[in-house]
Design an enzyme around this catalytic site. Structure first.
Site, PDB file in Angstrom:
ATOM      1  N   THR A 122       2.022  -4.457   4.335  1.00  0.00           N
ATOM      2  CA  THR A 122       1.901  -4.780   5.756  1.00  0.00           C
ATOM      3  C   THR A 122       1.453  -6.221   6.002  1.00  0.00           C
ATOM      4  OG1 THR A 122      -0.355  -3.942   5.771  1.00  0.00           O
ATOM      5  CG2 THR A 122       1.382  -2.410   6.440  1.00  0.00           C
ATOM      6  N   ASP A 154       1.929  -7.059  -4.195  1.00  0.00           N
ATOM      7  CA  ASP A 154       1.144  -7.043  -2.966  1.00  0.00           C
ATOM      8  C   ASP A 154       1.817  -8.093  -2.069  1.00  0.00           C
ATOM      9  OD1 ASP A 154      -2.077  -6.478  -2.059  1.00  0.00           O
ATOM     10  OD2 ASP A 154      -0.970  -8.098  -1.078  1.00  0.00           O
ATOM     11  N   THR A 160       1.819 -20.537  21.069  1.00  0.00           N
ATOM     12  CA  THR A 160       0.460 -20.331  21.539  1.00  0.00           C
ATOM     13  C   THR A 160      -0.384 -19.523  20.559  1.00  0.00           C
ATOM     14  OG1 THR A 160      -0.921 -19.351  23.279  1.00  0.00           O
ATOM     15  CG2 THR A 160       1.216 -18.331  22.938  1.00  0.00           C
ATOM     16  N   THR A 196       0.815  -1.218   0.000  1.00  0.00           N
ATOM     17  CA  THR A 196       0.000   0.000   0.000  1.00  0.00           C
ATOM     18  C   THR A 196       0.844   1.262   0.000  1.00  0.00           C
ATOM     19  OG1 THR A 196      -1.790  -1.133   1.104  1.00  0.00           O
ATOM     20  CG2 THR A 196      -1.753   1.235   1.360  1.00  0.00           C
TER      21      THR A 196
HETATM   22  N1  ASP Z   1      -2.200  -5.932   0.754  1.00  0.00           N
HETATM   23  C1  ASP Z   1      -1.201  -4.928   1.040  1.00  0.00           C
HETATM   24  C2  ASP Z   1       0.137  -5.647   1.108  1.00  0.00           C
HETATM   25  O1  ASP Z   1       0.434  -6.287   2.085  1.00  0.00           O
HETATM   26  C3  ASP Z   1      -1.513  -4.262   2.327  1.00  0.00           C
HETATM   27  C4  ASP Z   1      -0.533  -3.208   2.797  1.00  0.00           C
HETATM   28  O2  ASP Z   1       0.505  -2.945   2.237  1.00  0.00           O
HETATM   29  O3  ASP Z   1      -0.845  -2.599   3.810  1.00  0.00           O
HETATM   30  O4  ASP Z   1       0.879  -5.570   0.174  1.00  0.00           O
END
Ligand code: ASP
Length: 340
Positions: free
Chosen positions: A88, A56, A275, A13
Site C-alpha cells: 500500500t 516491500d 497543493t 502486506t
Molecule cells: N510496507 C508495505 C508495502 O507497502 C505496506 C503494505 O503493503 O501495506 O509493501
C-alpha cells in the site's frame, strides 16, 4: 463464457501469512490461490497468477513500473482484466505511473493490497482481493469491461488510480480520492458510477510506452525553507520539479525564492505546482503569491495528487524534449489525472 484475469503479485502486506510453526510473517503462495481460497471458483473467472519476486513497496521503482507495463502489454490479448497486488505504501505512485504508460486501455488494471496480511484472520486482504478480481472480470450490458483503465480498489471503493493517495497508516480504508468520485461502490452489490468511468475512443489502439525520465524532484515548501537548500535542490541536475505549495497554489513572494525558480525555469527545468492540501486545487490567479509563480512560468497542476504529478513529470520529460513541448503536455490531462 468465463472471463479471465491475470493476477500479478508484486509483494506488500497482502502477500504475508503467519507461519504456524514459527509465528513469523512469511510470504503467501499466490500460485495456490484456488487451494487457499476455494470460494474463488464460484466467481466463474479463470485466474492465472504471475508472481514477481516480492518486495516491500517502499522499494518500488520505475523498473517495477516498466516490468508491470510490459507484462500487461504481453498478456493484453489473452486476458479480460488484470489485478496487481501491491504494497500500500507506494501503490498510488505505481497506479499513477501505469496510467501514463498504458495507452487506450479498454480492459481493467486493478491495483489492490491490504493493511493486514492475508494470512491473518481479520485481514482486509481477502475482500480486497476477491472484489478486485470480480471487478477486473466484470462486463457491462454491452459486453464491454465494466471499469476499464488503471484503477485502485480498497475497502469497498474503486478509484481512478491516478487520483488516489494513501491517507492512513492505520485505517483499513487506507486510500482516498479526494478530488474525483469513486468509479464503483461495493455493498451487497457492486454499483458502477458509469459517468465517472473513462473509456478509450472507439478504434483507439492499446499501446505500452515505458519511457520515463528519473531526474525529477518533489520540492515541498515550508516556512523556514532557505535559499541555499532550494538552490541545492534545483542545481542537482534535476529536469522537472513538482512544487508542493500552500493552499490554492501559493508560495513565498520573496525575491530569492522567485528568483531561484525563475533561473531554474530559464535553464529549461519544468516546474508544476500542486497543493499540499489533501483536496481542492491550485489556482494561481487568486493571490499575488500564486500570480508571481504563474508569471515566471510555473505550470498549474490543478487538482493533481503529488503521486500523479511526479509520475506524469517522469513521463512527459521522456516524451518531449523542449521546455515548450513539455509545458504543453503538462498543461493537458493525459488520462484523467486532473479536472472533472
Ligand atoms: N510496507 C508495505 C508495502 O507497502 C505496506 C503494505 O503493503 O501495506 O509493501
Amino acid at each position: 463464457m468465463k472471463s479471465s484475469v491475470l493476477l500479478i503479485y508484486t509483494g506488500g502486506t497482502i502477500g504475508m501469512h503467519t507461519d504456524p510453526e514459527s509465528g513469523a510473517l512469511v510470504p503467501f503462495d499466490f500460485t495456490n490461490i484456488y487451494k487457499e481460497f476455494p470460494a474463488l471458483r464460484s466467481l466463474e473467472v479463470d485466474i492465472e497468477v504471475l508472481p514477481f519476486e516480492p518486495i516491500d513497496s517502499s522499494n518500488a521503482s520505475p523498473e517495477l513500473w516498466v516490468r508491470l507495463a510490459e507484462k500487461i502489454g504481453e498478456n493484453y490479448e489473452r486476458f479480460d482484466g488484470f489485478v496487481v497486488l501491491h504494497g500500500t505504501d507506494t501503490m498510488s505512485y505505481s497506479a499513477s505511473a501505469l496510467s501514463f504508460m498504458l495507452h487506450n486501455l479498454a480492459k481493467p488494471v486493478v491495483f489492490t493490497g491490504s493493511q493486514i496480511p492475508i494470512g491473518v484472520l481479520r485481514t482486509d486482504g481477502r475482500e480486497n482481493l476477491i472484489t478486485a478480481i470480480e471487478i477486473a472480470a466484470a462486463k457491462d450490458s454491452k459486453g464491454r469491461a465494466a471499469a476499464p483503465g488503471v484503477t485502485l480498489y480498497f475497502q469497498n471503493r474503486l478509484f481512478r488510480g491516478n487520483r488516489t493517495t494513501k491517507q492512513s497508516a492505520e485505517e483499513l480504508s487506507a486510500f482516498a480520492s479526494n478530488n474525483y468520485p469513486p468509479l464503483a461502490e461495493v455493498g451487497v452489490s457492486i454499483q458502477y458510477n458509469e459517468q465517472f468511468i473513462a473509456r478509450p475512443k472507439s478504434g483507439a489502439e492499446f499501446g505500452v510506452d515505458t519511457a520515463l525520465e528519473r531526474e525529477v524532484a518533489i520540492v515541498k515548501i515550508f516556512p523556514g525553507l532557505t535559499e541555499s537548500i532550494l538552490r541545492a535542490m534545483l542545481a542537482s541536475g534535476v529536469k522537472g520539479v513538482v512544487l508542493e505549495t500552500y493552499g490554492a497554489g501559493n508560495a513565498p513572494t520573496k525575491e530569492w525564492f522567485i528568483g531561484a525558480l525563475r533561473e531554474a525555469i530559464s535553464k529549461g527545468i519544468s516546474v508544476v505546482n500542486v497543493t499540499q492540501c489533501s483536496n481542492g486545487e491550485v489556482n494561481m490567479d487568486i493571490y499575488e503569491t500564486g500570480v508571481a509563480l504563474q508569471k515566471i512560468g510555473v505550470i498549474s497542476g490543478r487538482d493533481m495528487t503529488t503521486e500523479a504529478a511526479v509520475t506524469k513529470m517522469m513521463y512527459v520529460l521522456a516524451h518531449a524534449t523542449t521546455p515548450t513541448a513539455r509545458a504543453k503536455m503538462l498543461k493537458k490531462a493525459i488520462c484523467g489525472e486532473f479536472g472533472k
